[in-house]
Design a protein around this motif. Sequence first.
Motif, PDB file in Angstrom:
ATOM      1  N   ILE A   8       0.878  -1.172   0.000  1.00  0.00           N
ATOM      2  CA  ILE A   8       0.000   0.000   0.000  1.00  0.00           C
ATOM      3  C   ILE A   8       0.914   1.221   0.000  1.00  0.00           C
ATOM      4  CG2 ILE A   8      -1.825   1.241   1.236  1.00  0.00           C
ATOM      5  CD1 ILE A   8      -2.724  -1.472   0.083  1.00  0.00           C
ATOM      6  N   GLY A   9       0.992   1.866  -1.177  1.00  0.00           N
ATOM      7  CA  GLY A   9       1.981   2.926  -1.379  1.00  0.00           C
ATOM      8  C   GLY A   9       3.122   2.358  -2.195  1.00  0.00           C
ATOM      9  N   ALA A  10       3.519   3.106  -3.208  1.00  0.00           N
ATOM     10  CA  ALA A  10       4.569   2.610  -4.107  1.00  0.00           C
ATOM     11  C   ALA A  10       5.658   3.671  -4.268  1.00  0.00           C
ATOM     12  CB  ALA A  10       3.961   2.253  -5.459  1.00  0.00           C
ATOM     13  N   GLY A  11       6.033   4.271  -3.134  1.00  0.00           N
ATOM     14  CA  GLY A  11       7.040   5.332  -3.167  1.00  0.00           C
ATOM     15  C   GLY A  11       8.452   4.791  -3.003  1.00  0.00           C
ATOM     16  N   ASN A  12       9.321   5.621  -2.411  1.00  0.00           N
ATOM     17  CA  ASN A  12      10.748   5.280  -2.305  1.00  0.00           C
ATOM     18  C   ASN A  12      10.987   3.962  -1.588  1.00  0.00           C
ATOM     19  OD1 ASN A  12      11.877   7.675  -3.463  1.00  0.00           O
ATOM     20  ND2 ASN A  12      11.188   8.757  -1.642  1.00  0.00           N
ATOM     21  N   MET A  13      10.349   3.817  -0.400  1.00  0.00           N
ATOM     22  CA  MET A  13      10.654   2.646   0.425  1.00  0.00           C
ATOM     23  C   MET A  13      10.035   1.385  -0.159  1.00  0.00           C
ATOM     24  SD  MET A  13      12.590   2.176   2.891  1.00  0.00           S
ATOM     25  CE  MET A  13      13.086   0.592   2.265  1.00  0.00           C
ATOM     26  N   THR A  34       0.172  -0.242  -4.836  1.00  0.00           N
ATOM     27  CA  THR A  34      -0.914   0.709  -5.062  1.00  0.00           C
ATOM     28  C   THR A  34      -0.438   2.148  -4.920  1.00  0.00           C
ATOM     29  OG1 THR A  34      -1.707   1.038  -2.783  1.00  0.00           O
ATOM     30  CG2 THR A  34      -2.464  -0.958  -3.912  1.00  0.00           C
ATOM     31  N   HIS A  40       1.781   7.324 -11.716  1.00  0.00           N
ATOM     32  CA  HIS A  40       2.920   6.917 -10.895  1.00  0.00           C
ATOM     33  C   HIS A  40       3.170   5.407 -11.044  1.00  0.00           C
ATOM     34  CE1 HIS A  40       5.620   6.944  -7.417  1.00  0.00           C
ATOM     35  NE2 HIS A  40       4.991   5.870  -6.996  1.00  0.00           N
ATOM     36  N   ASN A  56      -7.037   0.592  -3.018  1.00  0.00           N
ATOM     37  CA  ASN A  56      -6.399  -0.230  -1.978  1.00  0.00           C
ATOM     38  C   ASN A  56      -7.272  -1.406  -1.556  1.00  0.00           C
ATOM     39  OD1 ASN A  56      -4.190   1.447  -1.930  1.00  0.00           O
ATOM     40  ND2 ASN A  56      -4.928   2.686  -0.220  1.00  0.00           N
ATOM     41  N   VAL A  70       2.802   3.855   3.187  1.00  0.00           N
ATOM     42  CA  VAL A  70       2.478   5.264   2.924  1.00  0.00           C
ATOM     43  C   VAL A  70       3.075   6.097   4.057  1.00  0.00           C
ATOM     44  CG1 VAL A  70       0.358   4.783   1.626  1.00  0.00           C
ATOM     45  CG2 VAL A  70       0.226   5.129   4.105  1.00  0.00           C
ATOM     46  N   LYS A  71       3.066   7.401   3.890  1.00  0.00           N
ATOM     47  CA  LYS A  71       3.607   8.288   4.918  1.00  0.00           C
ATOM     48  C   LYS A  71       2.808   8.125   6.215  1.00  0.00           C
ATOM     49  CE  LYS A  71       6.830  10.678   2.722  1.00  0.00           C
ATOM     50  NZ  LYS A  71       8.224  10.315   3.047  1.00  0.00           N
ATOM     51  N   ILE A  74      -0.640   9.981   6.795  1.00  0.00           N
ATOM     52  CA  ILE A  74      -1.925   9.640   6.149  1.00  0.00           C
ATOM     53  C   ILE A  74      -2.354   8.208   6.472  1.00  0.00           C
ATOM     54  CG2 ILE A  74      -1.594  11.287   4.257  1.00  0.00           C
ATOM     55  CD1 ILE A  74      -1.095   8.764   2.446  1.00  0.00           C
ATOM     56  N   VAL A  96       5.978  -0.430   7.432  1.00  0.00           N
ATOM     57  CA  VAL A  96       7.323   0.158   7.428  1.00  0.00           C
ATOM     58  C   VAL A  96       7.296   1.607   7.923  1.00  0.00           C
ATOM     59  CG1 VAL A  96       8.118  -1.326   5.530  1.00  0.00           C
ATOM     60  CG2 VAL A  96       7.244   0.961   5.004  1.00  0.00           C
ATOM     61  N   ALA A  98       7.489   4.875  10.019  1.00  0.00           N
ATOM     62  CA  ALA A  98       8.206   5.315  11.212  1.00  0.00           C
ATOM     63  C   ALA A  98       7.191   5.772  12.257  1.00  0.00           C
ATOM     64  CB  ALA A  98       9.151   6.464  10.859  1.00  0.00           C
ATOM     65  N   MET A 119      11.401  -1.632  10.311  1.00  0.00           N
ATOM     66  CA  MET A 119      12.100  -0.394   9.969  1.00  0.00           C
ATOM     67  C   MET A 119      13.198  -0.747   8.978  1.00  0.00           C
ATOM     68  SD  MET A 119      12.726   2.729   9.820  1.00  0.00           S
ATOM     69  CE  MET A 119      11.172   3.140  10.594  1.00  0.00           C
ATOM     70  N   THR A 122      16.606   2.396   2.560  1.00  0.00           N
ATOM     71  CA  THR A 122      16.549   2.416   1.085  1.00  0.00           C
ATOM     72  C   THR A 122      17.642   1.584   0.384  1.00  0.00           C
ATOM     73  OG1 THR A 122      17.637   4.565   1.142  1.00  0.00           O
ATOM     74  CG2 THR A 122      15.261   4.577   0.786  1.00  0.00           C
TER      75      THR A 122
HETATM   76  N1  LIG Z   1      12.422   6.652   2.824  1.00  0.00           N
HETATM   77  C1  LIG Z   1      13.048   5.938   3.739  1.00  0.00           C
HETATM   78  O1  LIG Z   1      14.286   5.862   3.788  1.00  0.00           O
HETATM   79  C2  LIG Z   1      12.277   5.166   4.749  1.00  0.00           C
HETATM   80  C3  LIG Z   1      10.900   5.297   4.858  1.00  0.00           C
HETATM   81  N2  LIG Z   1      10.222   4.578   5.794  1.00  0.00           N
HETATM   82  C4  LIG Z   1       8.768   4.693   5.890  1.00  0.00           C
HETATM   83  O2  LIG Z   1       8.224   4.318   4.643  1.00  0.00           O
HETATM   84  C5  LIG Z   1       6.979   4.960   4.461  1.00  0.00           C
HETATM   85  C6  LIG Z   1       6.922   5.555   3.074  1.00  0.00           C
HETATM   86  O3  LIG Z   1       7.973   6.497   2.961  1.00  0.00           O
HETATM   87  P1  LIG Z   1       8.599   6.872   1.547  1.00  0.00           P
HETATM   88  O4  LIG Z   1       8.574   5.679   0.675  1.00  0.00           O
HETATM   89  O5  LIG Z   1       9.861   7.570   1.825  1.00  0.00           O
HETATM   90  O6  LIG Z   1       7.486   7.919   1.052  1.00  0.00           O
HETATM   91  P2  LIG Z   1       6.982   8.220  -0.438  1.00  0.00           P
HETATM   92  O7  LIG Z   1       6.272   9.536  -0.381  1.00  0.00           O
HETATM   93  O8  LIG Z   1       8.092   8.032  -1.408  1.00  0.00           O
HETATM   94  O9  LIG Z   1       5.935   7.046  -0.693  1.00  0.00           O
HETATM   95  C7  LIG Z   1       4.630   7.048  -0.237  1.00  0.00           C
HETATM   96  C8  LIG Z   1       3.744   6.724  -1.412  1.00  0.00           C
HETATM   97  O10 LIG Z   1       2.421   6.532  -0.951  1.00  0.00           O
HETATM   98  C9  LIG Z   1       1.562   7.001  -1.971  1.00  0.00           C
HETATM   99  N3  LIG Z   1       0.224   7.233  -1.462  1.00  0.00           N
HETATM  100  C10 LIG Z   1      -0.325   8.374  -0.978  1.00  0.00           C
HETATM  101  N4  LIG Z   1      -1.611   8.137  -0.627  1.00  0.00           N
HETATM  102  C11 LIG Z   1      -1.858   6.827  -0.869  1.00  0.00           C
HETATM  103  C12 LIG Z   1      -3.004   5.993  -0.730  1.00  0.00           C
HETATM  104  N5  LIG Z   1      -4.150   6.457  -0.243  1.00  0.00           N
HETATM  105  N6  LIG Z   1      -2.898   4.707  -1.101  1.00  0.00           N
HETATM  106  C13 LIG Z   1      -1.741   4.206  -1.603  1.00  0.00           C
HETATM  107  N7  LIG Z   1      -0.651   4.948  -1.768  1.00  0.00           N
HETATM  108  C14 LIG Z   1      -0.695   6.231  -1.404  1.00  0.00           C
HETATM  109  C15 LIG Z   1       2.234   8.258  -2.447  1.00  0.00           C
HETATM  110  O11 LIG Z   1       1.732   8.597  -3.717  1.00  0.00           O
HETATM  111  P3  LIG Z   1       1.734  10.158  -4.164  1.00  0.00           P
HETATM  112  O12 LIG Z   1       3.185  10.560  -4.208  1.00  0.00           O
HETATM  113  O13 LIG Z   1       1.060  10.099  -5.481  1.00  0.00           O
HETATM  114  O14 LIG Z   1       0.968  10.892  -3.093  1.00  0.00           O
HETATM  115  C16 LIG Z   1       3.697   7.840  -2.462  1.00  0.00           C
HETATM  116  O15 LIG Z   1       4.079   7.320  -3.705  1.00  0.00           O
HETATM  117  C17 LIG Z   1       6.835   5.998   5.541  1.00  0.00           C
HETATM  118  O16 LIG Z   1       5.871   5.563   6.463  1.00  0.00           O
HETATM  119  C18 LIG Z   1       8.219   6.074   6.161  1.00  0.00           C
HETATM  120  O17 LIG Z   1       8.144   6.323   7.547  1.00  0.00           O
HETATM  121  C19 LIG Z   1      10.842   3.681   6.606  1.00  0.00           C
HETATM  122  C20 LIG Z   1      12.179   3.502   6.537  1.00  0.00           C
HETATM  123  C21 LIG Z   1      13.020   4.249   5.627  1.00  0.00           C
END
Ligand SMILES: NC(=O)C1=CN([C@@H]2O[C@H](COP(=O)(O)OP(=O)(O)OC[C@H]3O[C@@H](n4cnc5c(N)ncnc54)[C@H](OP(=O)(O)O)[C@@H]3O)[C@@H](O)[C@H]2O)C=CC1
Length: 273
Positions: A8-13, A34, A40, A56, A70-71, A74, A96, A98, A119, A122
Motif C-alpha cells: 500500500i503505497g509505491a514510493g521510495n521505500m 498501489t 505513478h 487499496n 504510505v507516509k 496519512i 514500514v 516510522a 524499519m 533504502t
Molecule cells: N524513505 C526511507 O528511507 C524510509 C521510509 N520509511 C517509511 O516508509 C513509508 C513511506 O515512505 P517513503 O517511501 O519515503 O514515502 P513516499 O512519499 O516516497 O511514498 C509514499 C507513497 O504513498 C503514496 N500514497 C499516498 N496516498 C496513498 C493511498 N491512499 N494509497 C496508496 N498509496 C498512497 C504516495 O503517492 P503520491 O506521491 O502520489 O501521493 C507515495 O508514492 C513511511 O511511512 C516512512 O516512515 C521507513 C524507513 C526508511
Amino acid sequence: MASQVTFIGAGNMASAIFGGMIEGGYPATAITATSPSDEHLAPLRQRYGIRTETDNTKAVANADVVVLAVKPQIMRDVCAAMRDAIQARKPLIVSVAAGLGADTLETWLGGELAVIRCMPNTPSLVGAGASGLYANSRVSDAQRQLATGLLEAVGLVEWVDEESLLEAVTAISGSGPAYFFLFFEALEAAGVRLGLPAASARRLALQTAYGAARMAQQSDKDPATLKQNVMSPGGTTERAIHSFEAAELRRIVEEATEACAARAREMARELGQ
Ligand SMILES: NC(=O)C1=CN([C@@H]2O[C@H](COP(=O)(O)OP(=O)(O)OC[C@H]3O[C@@H](n4cnc5c(N)ncnc54)[C@H](OP(=O)(O)O)[C@@H]3O)[C@@H](O)[C@H]2O)C=CC1
Ligand SMILES: O=C(O)[C@@H]1CCC=N1
C-alpha cells in the motif's frame, strides 16, 4: 507458490523493497503495489512487471501479506478505508511506517491482526538493506519466517523483542543511509577543495566507504582496531582522526541519533492517538 504481497503505497521505500525482492528472484506477478495515481504506477509496471492497483480495497482482497508503505501522516485514513477488506481476509500486516505502533495499526485496521513493524532502509533497492523487525503476539512462527524471507531478500534482518527498540533501529539504520550520504558529500567537497576533479573525488570517496564497510564486515577485528591499523604513528591519518575527535564527532553522532529516536517517539504521540 509464492505468497501474494500487496504494497500500500509505491514510493521510495516500497519500490526499494519490491525492487530488491524481484532482483532476488521473487516472482513479480505475486507483487501488487498501489498508489492513488496510475501515472505513478505505469512506469513501475513497465520496469518491474508487478501488478498495480489504484484501489487499496481491491488490492488487499487476495493478499497474504499487506505492506503498509504510505507516509505515517496519512496512515490512519488509509487504514480506515481498507478496514473491512482487511478484516475479511486477515492477512499478515507489515508496516514500514516510522513511529506508528503495532497496537495503533491493529486498532485502525479493526483489531485482532498479526502485525509486524519493520524499519527498513533504502539500500534495500540494491540488496544491501538493513531492517529491524518487531512482531506482535498474534504473529505465528510461520509468519515471522515469511517476513524474514521477504526482507532478507533485500538485506540484513534483525528482530527486536521490544517494540521501543525500533526507535533505536530507526536512528541507526532506518535514517542511517542519509548520514553516510552526508559524509560522502562532505568528503567529495573536501577532495575538490584539495584540488581533485569532482567526479574523481566522488569515486574515491564512495569506493573507500564501500571498501571500509566490506572490510569491517569481513574482518574478525573490531572497527577501533581497523582504524588503528590505518593510523601510522606520527602519520597522516592520526592527524585527521585527532581533528575529528577534537571536533567531538562522537558527541555529534550521539546527538543526531538521539534527535532521530526522539522524533520517532514524537511522531508516535502526534499520529498514534
Ligand atoms: N524513505 C526511507 O528511507 C524510509 C521510509 N520509511 C517509511 O516508509 C513509508 C513511506 O515512505 P517513503 O517511501 O519515503 O514515502 P513516499 O512519499 O516516497 O511514498 C509514499 C507513497 O504513498 C503514496 N500514497 C499516498 N496516498 C496513498 C493511498 N491512499 N494509497 C496508496 N498509496 C498512497 C504516495 O503517492 P503520491 O506521491 O502520489 O501521493 C507515495 O508514492 C513511511 O511511512 C516512512 O516512515 C521507513 C524507513 C526508511
Ligand atoms: O525520515 C523518515 O521519517 C523515514 C523513516 C526512516 C527513514 N526515513
